[in-house]
Motif scaffolding. Structure first.
Motif, PDB file in Angstrom:
ATOM      1  N   UNK A 239       0.816  -1.205   0.000  1.00 33.94           N
ATOM      2  CA  UNK A 239       0.000   0.000   0.000  1.00 33.94           C
ATOM      3  C   UNK A 239       0.853   1.261   0.000  1.00 33.94           C
ATOM      4  N   UNK A 240       0.307   2.333  -0.536  1.00 32.13           N
ATOM      5  CA  UNK A 240       1.046   3.602  -0.657  1.00 32.13           C
ATOM      6  C   UNK A 240       0.714   4.503   0.530  1.00 32.13           C
ATOM      7  N   UNK A 241       1.747   4.905   1.250  1.00 31.76           N
ATOM      8  CA  UNK A 241       1.560   5.708   2.465  1.00 31.76           C
ATOM      9  C   UNK A 241       2.165   7.098   2.309  1.00 31.76           C
ATOM     10  N   UNK A 255       4.071  19.237   3.608  1.00 30.46           N
ATOM     11  CA  UNK A 255       3.786  19.339   2.171  1.00 30.46           C
ATOM     12  C   UNK A 255       3.143  18.062   1.661  1.00 30.46           C
ATOM     13  N   UNK A 256       3.631  16.920   2.140  1.00 29.55           N
ATOM     14  CA  UNK A 256       3.065  15.640   1.736  1.00 29.55           C
ATOM     15  C   UNK A 256       1.600  15.548   2.143  1.00 29.55           C
ATOM     16  N   UNK A 257       1.292  16.003   3.358  1.00 23.65           N
ATOM     17  CA  UNK A 257      -0.087  15.985   3.841  1.00 23.65           C
ATOM     18  C   UNK A 257      -0.988  16.818   2.941  1.00 23.65           C
ATOM     19  N   UNK A 258      -0.521  18.035   2.557  1.00 23.58           N
ATOM     20  CA  UNK A 258      -1.313  18.906   1.680  1.00 23.58           C
ATOM     21  C   UNK A 258      -1.511  18.267   0.304  1.00 23.58           C
ATOM     22  N   UNK A 267     -10.436  13.336  -6.060  1.00 25.73           N
ATOM     23  CA  UNK A 267     -10.836  11.941  -6.335  1.00 25.73           C
ATOM     24  C   UNK A 267      -9.848  11.222  -7.255  1.00 25.73           C
ATOM     25  N   UNK A 268      -8.593  11.663  -7.204  1.00 28.57           N
ATOM     26  CA  UNK A 268      -7.522  10.978  -7.926  1.00 28.57           C
ATOM     27  C   UNK A 268      -7.010   9.822  -7.072  1.00 28.57           C
ATOM     28  N   UNK A 269      -6.957  10.058  -5.765  1.00 33.30           N
ATOM     29  CA  UNK A 269      -6.600   9.025  -4.800  1.00 33.30           C
ATOM     30  C   UNK A 269      -7.822   8.671  -3.970  1.00 33.30           C
ATOM     31  N   UNK A 270      -7.924   7.397  -3.594  1.00 34.76           N
ATOM     32  CA  UNK A 270      -8.893   6.995  -2.581  1.00 34.76           C
ATOM     33  C   UNK A 270      -8.093   6.704  -1.307  1.00 34.76           C
ATOM     34  N   UNK A 271      -8.709   6.920  -0.164  1.00 33.64           N
ATOM     35  CA  UNK A 271      -8.006   6.812   1.116  1.00 33.64           C
ATOM     36  C   UNK A 271      -8.652   5.755   1.999  1.00 33.64           C
ATOM     37  N   UNK A 272      -7.814   4.913   2.607  1.00 38.14           N
ATOM     38  CA  UNK A 272      -8.305   3.908   3.536  1.00 38.14           C
ATOM     39  C   UNK A 272      -7.449   3.923   4.793  1.00 38.14           C
ATOM     40  N   UNK A 273      -8.017   3.453   5.922  1.00 41.02           N
ATOM     41  CA  UNK A 273      -7.252   3.381   7.169  1.00 41.02           C
ATOM     42  C   UNK A 273      -7.127   4.715   7.868  1.00 41.02           C
ATOM     43  N   UNK A 274      -6.495   4.668   9.046  1.00 39.17           N
ATOM     44  CA  UNK A 274      -6.307   5.881   9.851  1.00 39.17           C
ATOM     45  C   UNK A 274      -4.894   5.934  10.418  1.00 39.17           C
ATOM     46  N   UNK A 277      -1.794   3.696   9.703  1.00 36.58           N
ATOM     47  CA  UNK A 277      -2.317   2.669   8.799  1.00 36.58           C
ATOM     48  C   UNK A 277      -2.966   3.260   7.548  1.00 36.58           C
ATOM     49  N   UNK A 278      -2.928   4.580   7.414  1.00 38.22           N
ATOM     50  CA  UNK A 278      -3.539   5.237   6.260  1.00 38.22           C
ATOM     51  C   UNK A 278      -2.813   4.844   4.973  1.00 38.22           C
ATOM     52  N   UNK A 279      -3.586   4.459   3.973  1.00 40.00           N
ATOM     53  CA  UNK A 279      -3.026   4.104   2.673  1.00 40.00           C
ATOM     54  C   UNK A 279      -3.807   4.812   1.573  1.00 40.00           C
TER      55      UNK A 279
END
Length: 306
Positions: A239-241, A255-258, A267-274, A277-279
């Motif tokens: 998974x991509x973190x 910057x990564x967070x923004x 809606x280019x990325x979908x987000x799962x986890x918290x 564990x966020x991916x």
């Protein structure tokens, strides 16, 4: 024979594989010759000077096919000595051409391709590269029967389950019963064809993705997205973190967070986890064909049951 093509930033070995496959697809219908195989080997090891390129092995050292640890190798079989190679290859090439479409002993496509693969790797005529050339021979055999070049992701399919491949090779070399090998080979080719179709769909989806979103990505986001695409249809391992993003684009956590939030909002990325564990995952569904291989197979299964 060959030249040291560098093709810009492409590695010599990658350029070599491309040259070999181009020759294969261009001349798939021509008879097989010793010269063809040696030319493929020369292309395959484009730029290498540490082995015998473009010729059958000449060393009197015992040629063993092994796997496992270097200090504790597992021997699968011992190939014929170098002085027997030319005779063995002449017999192999004669068989390959006799069993081609229109030949005196024509065989069905999968059986011929399966025997050719096993026959060639058992002779093991080259110092290195026998597996890759045997897979090229498989494609040549299948292309000759189809009457056109065929793209089969055989190498990657075998690599995914390399242990199974070596196991069946080892078992095959303990007896003269070829049926188990042909059963394995046939299933592997069919699976490879499915993987090829998925890869083609993935490449088309990638092109459509950049047509739709290319202008919406900043340079950092584009670099990260390209890195994800590099992983192919299987996706980013584990998974991509956010940590992956920071490492790839060399930026700060803020910057990564923004950037990631922006990709999710678009809606280019979908987000799962918290939290840790966020991916994040590229949303490519809109760019894939409406009917996938898997869904088509399910429909066929349902029709069969009815």
């Amino acid at each position: 024979m060959g030249e040291n093509y560098l093709h810009g930033t492409i590695k010599p070995e990658e350029a070599g594989i491309a040259m070999m496959m181009k020759d294969l697809y261009t001349n798939f219908n021509s008879p097989l010759t010793n010269e063809t195989l040696c030319a493929w080997h020369d292309m395959l090891f484009n730029g290498r000077t540490d082995l015998e390129r473009g010729q059958y092995r000449t060393s009197n050292d015992e040629m063993r096919v092994v796997s496992g640890r270097i200090d504790k190798p597992k021997i699968h079989f011992i190939a014929p000595p170098a002085f027997k190679i030319q005779k063995e290859m002449d017999q192999f090439i004669s068989w390959f051409n006799r069993t081609a479409p229109g030949g005196k002993e024509q065989l069905s496509p999968l059986i011929r391709a399966g025997i050719a693969h096993l026959y060639f790797v058992t002779i093991h005529p080259f110092e290195d590269g026998n597996g890759r050339i045997s897979r090229a021979l498989t494609e040549k055999a299948l292309s000759q029967n189809l009457g056109k070049p065929t793209l089969v992701a055989l190498s990657s399919t075998i690599s995914d389950k390399k242990k199974d491949y070596y196991t069946i090779l080892e078992l095959q070399n303990k007896n003269n019963q070829i049926t188990p090998w042909l059963f394995y080979f046939g299933k592997t080719v069919i699976e490879a064809q499915k993987q090829t179709i998925k890869l083609v769909d993935f490449v088309i989806a990638k092109a459509k993705f950049f047509d739709a979103y290319g202008a919406l990505l900043n340079p950092r986001q584009k670099k990260a997205v390209l890195r994800i695409f590099k992983e192919g249809p299987k996706g980013f391992s584990g998974g991509f973190s956010a940590k992956n993003y920071i490492s790839i684009v060399k930026t700060t956590s803020a910057t990564a967070t923004r950037d990631l939030k922006d990709l999710v909002n678009k809606e280019i990325f979908s987000k799962t986890g918290k939290l840790k564990s966020t991916r994040y995952e590229l949303d490519l569904k809109p760019f894939y064909p409406t009917i996938s291989i898997d869904s088509a197979e399910k429909k066929q299964t349902n029709l069969t049951k009815k």
